[in-house]
Design a protein around this motif. Structure first.
Motif, PDB file in Angstrom:
ATOM      1  N   ARG A 219       0.817  -1.222   0.000  1.00  0.00           N
ATOM      2  CA  ARG A 219       0.000   0.000   0.000  1.00  0.00           C
ATOM      3  C   ARG A 219       0.847   1.268   0.000  1.00  0.00           C
ATOM      4  N   SER A 220       2.058   1.192   0.521  1.00  0.00           N
ATOM      5  CA  SER A 220       2.919   2.375   0.558  1.00  0.00           C
ATOM      6  C   SER A 220       4.362   1.948   0.772  1.00  0.00           C
ATOM      7  N   LYS A 221       5.283   2.787   0.349  1.00  0.00           N
ATOM      8  CA  LYS A 221       6.710   2.497   0.524  1.00  0.00           C
ATOM      9  C   LYS A 221       7.101   2.698   1.986  1.00  0.00           C
ATOM     10  N   ASN A 222       8.140   1.988   2.407  1.00  0.00           N
ATOM     11  CA  ASN A 222       8.543   1.997   3.814  1.00  0.00           C
ATOM     12  C   ASN A 222       9.399   3.220   4.167  1.00  0.00           C
ATOM     13  N   ALA A 223       9.730   3.335   5.456  1.00  0.00           N
ATOM     14  CA  ALA A 223      10.494   4.482   5.938  1.00  0.00           C
ATOM     15  C   ALA A 223      11.903   4.511   5.369  1.00  0.00           C
ATOM     16  N   ALA A 224      12.489   3.337   5.108  1.00  0.00           N
ATOM     17  CA  ALA A 224      13.842   3.290   4.554  1.00  0.00           C
ATOM     18  C   ALA A 224      13.900   3.999   3.208  1.00  0.00           C
ATOM     19  N   TYR A 225      12.824   3.945   2.456  1.00  0.00           N
ATOM     20  CA  TYR A 225      12.771   4.540   1.120  1.00  0.00           C
ATOM     21  C   TYR A 225      12.851   6.062   1.175  1.00  0.00           C
ATOM     22  N   GLU A 226      12.592   6.643   2.331  1.00  0.00           N
ATOM     23  CA  GLU A 226      12.648   8.103   2.468  1.00  0.00           C
ATOM     24  C   GLU A 226      14.075   8.636   2.421  1.00  0.00           C
ATOM     25  N   SER A 227      15.043   7.744   2.602  1.00  0.00           N
ATOM     26  CA  SER A 227      16.450   8.145   2.532  1.00  0.00           C
ATOM     27  C   SER A 227      16.913   8.129   1.080  1.00  0.00           C
ATOM     28  N   ASP A 228      17.418   9.259   0.611  1.00  0.00           N
ATOM     29  CA  ASP A 228      17.885   9.341  -0.779  1.00  0.00           C
ATOM     30  C   ASP A 228      19.040   8.381  -1.036  1.00  0.00           C
ATOM     31  N   HIS A 234      19.364   1.004  -3.703  1.00  0.00           N
ATOM     32  CA  HIS A 234      18.462  -0.118  -3.993  1.00  0.00           C
ATOM     33  C   HIS A 234      17.512   0.200  -5.145  1.00  0.00           C
ATOM     34  N   GLN A 235      17.949   1.038  -6.045  1.00  0.00           N
ATOM     35  CA  GLN A 235      17.080   1.464  -7.143  1.00  0.00           C
ATOM     36  C   GLN A 235      16.745   0.343  -8.120  1.00  0.00           C
ATOM     37  N   ASP A 236      17.502  -0.739  -8.082  1.00  0.00           N
ATOM     38  CA  ASP A 236      17.235  -1.849  -9.000  1.00  0.00           C
ATOM     39  C   ASP A 236      16.196  -2.831  -8.459  1.00  0.00           C
ATOM     40  N   ASP A 237      15.716  -2.599  -7.253  1.00  0.00           N
ATOM     41  CA  ASP A 237      14.697  -3.475  -6.666  1.00  0.00           C
ATOM     42  C   ASP A 237      13.476  -2.652  -6.286  1.00  0.00           C
ATOM     43  N   ASN A 238      12.590  -2.448  -7.255  1.00  0.00           N
ATOM     44  CA  ASN A 238      11.349  -1.730  -6.975  1.00  0.00           C
ATOM     45  C   ASN A 238      10.241  -2.645  -6.464  1.00  0.00           C
ATOM     46  N   GLU A 239      10.443  -3.947  -6.624  1.00  0.00           N
ATOM     47  CA  GLU A 239       9.366  -4.885  -6.297  1.00  0.00           C
ATOM     48  C   GLU A 239       9.297  -5.191  -4.803  1.00  0.00           C
ATOM     49  N   TYR A 240      10.428  -5.370  -4.165  1.00  0.00           N
ATOM     50  CA  TYR A 240      10.435  -5.834  -2.779  1.00  0.00           C
ATOM     51  C   TYR A 240      10.995  -4.831  -1.774  1.00  0.00           C
ATOM     52  N   ALA A 241      12.232  -4.370  -1.996  1.00  0.00           N
ATOM     53  CA  ALA A 241      12.940  -3.598  -0.976  1.00  0.00           C
ATOM     54  C   ALA A 241      12.180  -2.373  -0.461  1.00  0.00           C
ATOM     55  N   PRO A 242      11.523  -1.569  -1.317  1.00  0.00           N
ATOM     56  CA  PRO A 242      10.838  -0.385  -0.792  1.00  0.00           C
ATOM     57  C   PRO A 242       9.556  -0.695  -0.027  1.00  0.00           C
ATOM     58  N   TYR A 243       9.105  -1.950  -0.053  1.00  0.00           N
ATOM     59  CA  TYR A 243       7.831  -2.307   0.571  1.00  0.00           C
ATOM     60  C   TYR A 243       7.985  -3.290   1.726  1.00  0.00           C
ATOM     61  N   ALA A 244       9.199  -3.782   1.949  1.00  0.00           N
ATOM     62  CA  ALA A 244       9.424  -4.757   3.008  1.00  0.00           C
ATOM     63  C   ALA A 244       9.201  -4.123   4.375  1.00  0.00           C
ATOM     64  N   ILE A 245       8.697  -4.922   5.304  1.00  0.00           N
ATOM     65  CA  ILE A 245       8.465  -4.435   6.659  1.00  0.00           C
ATOM     66  C   ILE A 245       9.139  -5.369   7.659  1.00  0.00           C
ATOM     67  N   CYS A 246       9.261  -4.902   8.882  1.00  0.00           N
ATOM     68  CA  CYS A 246       9.822  -5.728   9.957  1.00  0.00           C
ATOM     69  C   CYS A 246       8.715  -6.654  10.449  1.00  0.00           C
TER      70      CYS A 246
END
Length: 277
Positions: A219-228, A234-246
């Motif tokens: 539903r939304s990208k994670n907090a890690a994605y807020e860091s430039d 991790h720009q090559d992984d749009n499918e998993y890394a920006p959406y993974a949660i703890c």
């Protein structure tokens, strides 16, 4: 009385034409079924799929739902996919292990037999995609699922599948060494919470008992994605890394405290994680 042979002939011609037409349609369907993309497979279980359910898909940059998704549990609560009391260590999501970045984590069960660990579906979901491949001389299975509300969960290093999931796996490309590329299911079969996915995990030949587990909030990208800097790395992984949660934070009941009390499974990174506090 004179018989109407002309009318009978017309009826006979009509029947012949109809039979030819039906045969032509059947042949077209057979040919069409053999012309599917190499990146997808028909699970042959369309009766388990629902055209009215919400499906999620990646458009290349972000996940989108096919309609208005239902609400997820708030707070999010995820039943443990395996008996957490048998776990001996936790691999934390969001860390480098070896040279590869791992958005997912995992559970280890040292001292248990591979077949002592059963993996079940934590939520009702669609079976999104899967792969089967050889690693260390053994066939390993990966399955990814997406719940209608937008939660994805993914397993890897499943060793023995339940009968239903083995039937799905049999439709995947033949396994090859180290090639874990996934194949989409079209249409996507459904799984219910609690359904058994696997009855053994890990690598039997080396007494390695464990499996990878990742959870992703589409539903939304994670907090890690807020860091430039993190985003660029991790720009090559749009499918998993920006959406993974703890996922440890969202385990239901006592599973959360048990998981957090376990030692880290990675001896280098410990409990360091881009997603967990």
């Amino acid at each position: 009385m004179r018989k109407n042979t002309q009318g009978f002939a017309h009826v006979l011609i009509f029947v012949v034409v109809l039979v030819v037409a039906v045969a032509g349609v059947a042949a077209w369907k057979v040919i069409g079924s053999e012309n599917k993309s190499e990146n997808s497979v028909d699970p042959g279980t369309t009766e388990q799929s629902s055209e009215s359910s919400i499906s999620w898909s990646m458009d290349g940059s972000e996940w989108k739902a096919s309609g208005t998704p239902p609400d997820c549990d708030d707070p999010l609560s995820i039943p443990s996919p395996a008996d957490i009391t048998k776990a001996t260590a936790v691999l934390y999501p969001g860390q480098y292990r070896g040279t590869d970045y791992k958005p997912h984590g995992g559970l280890r069960f040292d001292g248990s037999a591979n077949e002592d660990i059963t993996v079940t579906a934590p939520q009702d979901a669609e079976v999104y995609k899967a792969s089967r491949y050889y690693e260390q001389g053994e066939v390993q299975y990966l399955f990814a699922f997406i719940a209608p509300c937008g939660i994805m969960y993914k397993f890897d290093h499943l060793l023995t599948l339940s009968a239903d999931f083995q039937e799905l796996a049999n439709k995947l490309p033949e396994p090859s060494d180290g090639d874990s590329r996934t194949t989409d299911f079209v249409p996507r079969p459904l799984v219910k919470a609690g359904d058994v996915i696997a009855t053994a995990v890990g690598f039997k030949n080396t007494d390695n008992v464990g499996f990878d587990f990742g959870v992703y909030d589409l539903r939304s990208k994670n907090a890690a994605y807020e860091s430039d800097s993190w985003k660029a790395e991790h720009q090559d992984d749009n499918e998993y890394a920006p959406y993974a949660i703890c996922w440890l934070d969202y385990l239901a009941g006592d599973a959360k405290s048990i998981a957090k009390s376990l030692p880290a499974g990675d001896g280098v990174n410990g409990k360091t994680s881009d997603y967990c506090d």
